[in-house]
Design an enzyme around this catalytic site. Structure first.
Site, mmCIF file in Angstrom:
data_model
loop_
_atom_site.group_PDB
_atom_site.id
_atom_site.type_symbol
_atom_site.label_atom_id
_atom_site.label_comp_id
_atom_site.label_asym_id
_atom_site.label_seq_id
_atom_site.Cartn_x
_atom_site.Cartn_y
_atom_site.Cartn_z
ATOM 1 N N ASN A 85 6.242 45.196 73.713
ATOM 2 C CA ASN A 85 6.771 46.698 74.150
ATOM 3 C C ASN A 85 7.545 46.521 74.849
ATOM 4 O OD1 ASN A 85 6.672 47.180 71.151
ATOM 5 N ND2 ASN A 85 5.052 48.833 71.042
ATOM 6 N N PHE B 209 13.411 50.083 68.310
ATOM 7 C CA PHE B 209 13.967 51.349 68.091
ATOM 8 C C PHE B 209 12.464 52.003 68.970
ATOM 9 C CE2 PHE B 209 11.774 49.986 63.675
ATOM 10 C CZ PHE B 209 10.247 50.863 63.923
ATOM 11 N N ARG C 283 17.149 44.402 67.026
ATOM 12 C CA ARG C 283 16.173 43.713 68.191
ATOM 13 C C ARG C 283 16.051 42.399 68.655
ATOM 14 N NH1 ARG C 283 10.766 44.373 64.083
ATOM 15 N NH2 ARG C 283 10.832 42.303 64.680
ATOM 16 N N GLY D 65 3.500 35.186 94.547
ATOM 17 C CA GLY D 65 3.170 33.827 93.543
ATOM 18 C C GLY D 65 4.087 33.882 92.524
ATOM 19 N N GLY E 117 32.827 -6.630 67.991
ATOM 20 C CA GLY E 117 33.943 -5.745 68.703
ATOM 21 C C GLY E 117 33.474 -5.175 69.990
ATOM 22 N N THR F 299 27.458 -6.104 60.485
ATOM 23 C CA THR F 299 26.263 -7.095 61.090
ATOM 24 C C THR F 299 25.448 -7.308 59.846
ATOM 25 O OG1 THR F 299 25.523 -5.560 62.332
ATOM 26 C CG2 THR F 299 26.333 -6.862 63.929
ATOM 27 N N LYS G 222 10.472 -6.078 63.627
ATOM 28 C CA LYS G 222 9.344 -6.381 62.678
ATOM 29 C C LYS G 222 8.813 -8.297 63.588
ATOM 30 C CE LYS G 222 8.290 -7.474 57.966
ATOM 31 N NZ LYS G 222 8.958 -6.983 56.545
ATOM 32 N N ASP H 56 8.646 60.786 71.473
ATOM 33 C CA ASP H 56 7.880 60.904 73.184
ATOM 34 C C ASP H 56 8.285 59.865 73.849
ATOM 35 O OD1 ASP H 56 7.404 58.522 71.915
ATOM 36 O OD2 ASP H 56 4.803 58.798 71.548
ATOM 37 N N HIS I 249 4.327 35.905 85.367
ATOM 38 C CA HIS I 249 3.201 35.561 83.779
ATOM 39 C C HIS I 249 4.021 35.957 82.539
ATOM 40 C CE1 HIS I 249 -0.179 34.720 85.843
ATOM 41 N NE2 HIS I 249 -0.431 36.735 86.870
#
Length: 525
Positions: free
Chosen positions: A426, A474, A521, A311, A43, A75, A144, A479, A282
């Protein structure tokens, strides 16, 4: 390996070439022709070789059968595969009886299935037609029969073939090329199997997951200097990915460098289209900001936590100019700097710090490719998940308090939410004016993350009055709201979904804090 292998390389009289990628083909074909090798082709490859002025034998001249079904069958014929698979010591009688001439070299690369399947606009029909049938059969047959036949599946392999002309390469090279060929077919089949198993759905989880990765480069070391490491990719790394980044200067990257660079690049691109800078240490951003230009964005990001920035990895979503480069080298030691480009003068400034690694990462297209899986090892197995690439847009966020955010607060909430997505859980982020003021990352309790973010802000002398807060998950108790109110926070964005949502909302109302629920979340572990 065969029990005995001829020490002399087999003759090279006939070569079959059928390639999708035409890179390097002209040099190879001209070299083969000059060595008296007959070229057989199919082709588009045959037309390409004829256009180079080379004599080409069409496959249908061997088979006596035309290509049919738009090239699906061309082929797959004994005249082709018999010529490749024939054992030159015991199959000569069959070759003579069937009038089959041996084929000594097979050059095939496969249809671009993986690249087509990764395109968001590719339909099922187009992808399906990129499933190569004849190509893998030719490759496997030649590999092969490597005792007598050479196979090459990548333009990078052509030089070893040219160097051996007019004979075939030595057996050791044929063996190596055969191993590469089977690995190529295995990788190709794995990509097809994954696509079929998920029905073409991006991110679907197949019943079996086959990993076929190419070693892209060896790394300086792993998480620690005693550990070896390398970067692997599934085929050519896509443009806009960190794996495709162009190193400009500096020593080789380590495992940790790549992890931090990926975190920085993912976040800084999410903060566009405004000019932005992110500094990661990090795995966590220690500072992120939008600015009027690269230097302004960097100064704001660095000011958020200059001690931790030392760094670190510095990333920009816009070209790094000379002013920004000078500001960086004056203020900190950076392990890696990433940007889409270097403006005039910036490269010369950074060259004065030869140990700083500089990577250019192409900006992603508006429509990114379909995402692959995220894979992590645990004892005895692997965890696989879809990437957390989506998010709830601000227009869908739900006000849950009496007071709604002012326009400036809403802009800051969007910014802080993007940053919180990139922080290890968190996560709490305080921000104002497109700049992080304090980041609490990786704490065991959310109230500790809120307190730690406040401490980081206090370390730099930031007053948090009028700032906003983002939480990656959430708020389980009131607090964190009480702590944010003590610091002067005026608006909070969080996913919502706690059994104590009403108590949290009541606490926000009691302090006149606006609160929005995103409904989604974004943990990072």
């Amino acid at each position: 390996m065969p029990a005995a292998v001829d020490s002399a390389a087999p003759p090279l009289r006939r070569a079959l070439l059928s390639v999708s990628d035409k890179a390097g083909l002209a040099e190879l074909a001209n070299g083969l022709a000059a060595a008296g090798v007959e070229l057989i082709s199919t082709g588009g490859t045959a037309r390409h070789l004829a256009g180079l002025g080379l004599a080409v034998t069409a496959v249908e001249a061997l088979t006596g059968f035309p290509e049919i079904m738009d090239g699906r069958v061309k082929t797959l014929h004994p005249a082709v595969h018999g010529g490749i698979l024939a054992r030159r010591d015991i199959d000569t009688g069959v070759l003579a009886e069937q009038r089959i001439r041996p084929i000594d070299l097979v050059i095939v690369n496969l249809y671009p299935f993986r690249e087509t399947a990764a395109r968001p606009d590719a339909g099922d029909g187009e992808i399906n037609e990129m499933i190569d049938i004849g190509g893998p059969a030719l490759i496997r047959a030649a590999a092969k029969n490597r005792r007598w036949v050479t196979v090459a599946t990548d333009p990078a392999d052509y030089q070893e073939i040219l160097a051996a002309l007019p004979a075939q390469p030595a057996f050791e090279i044929r063996q190596k090329l055969a191993a590469r060929a089977f690995a190529k077919v295995a990788s190709y089949d794995a990509a097809v199997a994954a696509w079929l198993a998920t029905g073409g759905e991006a991110g679907g989880l197949p019943a079996q997951l086959h990993l076929a990765l190419d070693r892209c480069r060896e790394l300086r070391y792993g998480e620690n200097p005693a550990q070896r490491a390398a970067l692997y990719t599934a085929g050519p790394p896509p443009p806009g990915s960190l794996a495709a980044a162009e190193p400009v200067q500096g020593k080789a990257l380590s495992y940790n460098n790549y992890l931090d660079a990926d975190a920085a690049w993912s976040l800084v691109t999410a903060l566009g289209p405004a000019v932005a800078c992110v500094i990661v240490k990090h795995g966590n951003p220690c500072g992120a900001a939008r600015g009027d230009d690269a230097a302004d964005a960097y100064r704001k990001a660095h000011a958020a936590d200059p001690q931790s920035a030392y760094g670190g990895i510095v990333a920009f979503n816009a070209a790094l100019d000379e002013a920004a480069a000078r500001t960086i080298v004056e203020r900190q030691f950076a392990e890696v700097i990433l940007a889409p480009a270097l403006a005039p003068g910036a490269g010369a400034v950074l060259a004065g710090k030869p140990n700083v690694r500089v990577l250019l990462v192409a900006q992603q297209a508006a429509r990114p490719a379909r995402e692959a899986f995220e894979i992590r090892r645990i004892g005895g197995g692997y965890l696989v998940q879809e990437p957390d690439t989506g998010s709830s847009p601000p227009r869908t966020w739900r006000p849950v308090t009496h007071r709604v955010p002012a326009a400036a607060e809403a802009a800051d909430l969007e910014f802080a939410w993007q940053v919180a997505r990139a922080v290890k859980s968190n996560a709490i982020v305080y921000a104002r004016g497109g700049q992080t003021l304090g980041i609490g990352a990786g704490q065991m309790s959310r109230i500790d993350a809120a307190r730690f973010a406040g401490l980081k802000a206090a370390d730099q002398g930031f007053e948090l009055g009028g700032a906003v807060m983002a939480s990656d998950a959430f708020l389980p108790f009131p607090d964190s709201v009480e702590e944010s109110a003590r610091l002067g926070i005026r608006a909070i964005v969080q996913p919502g979904g706690s059994i104590r949502d009403q108590a949290v909302i009541a606490a926000a109302d009691a302090h006149g804090i606006a609160m929005l629920f995103t409904g989604r979340r974004h943990f990072r572990h």
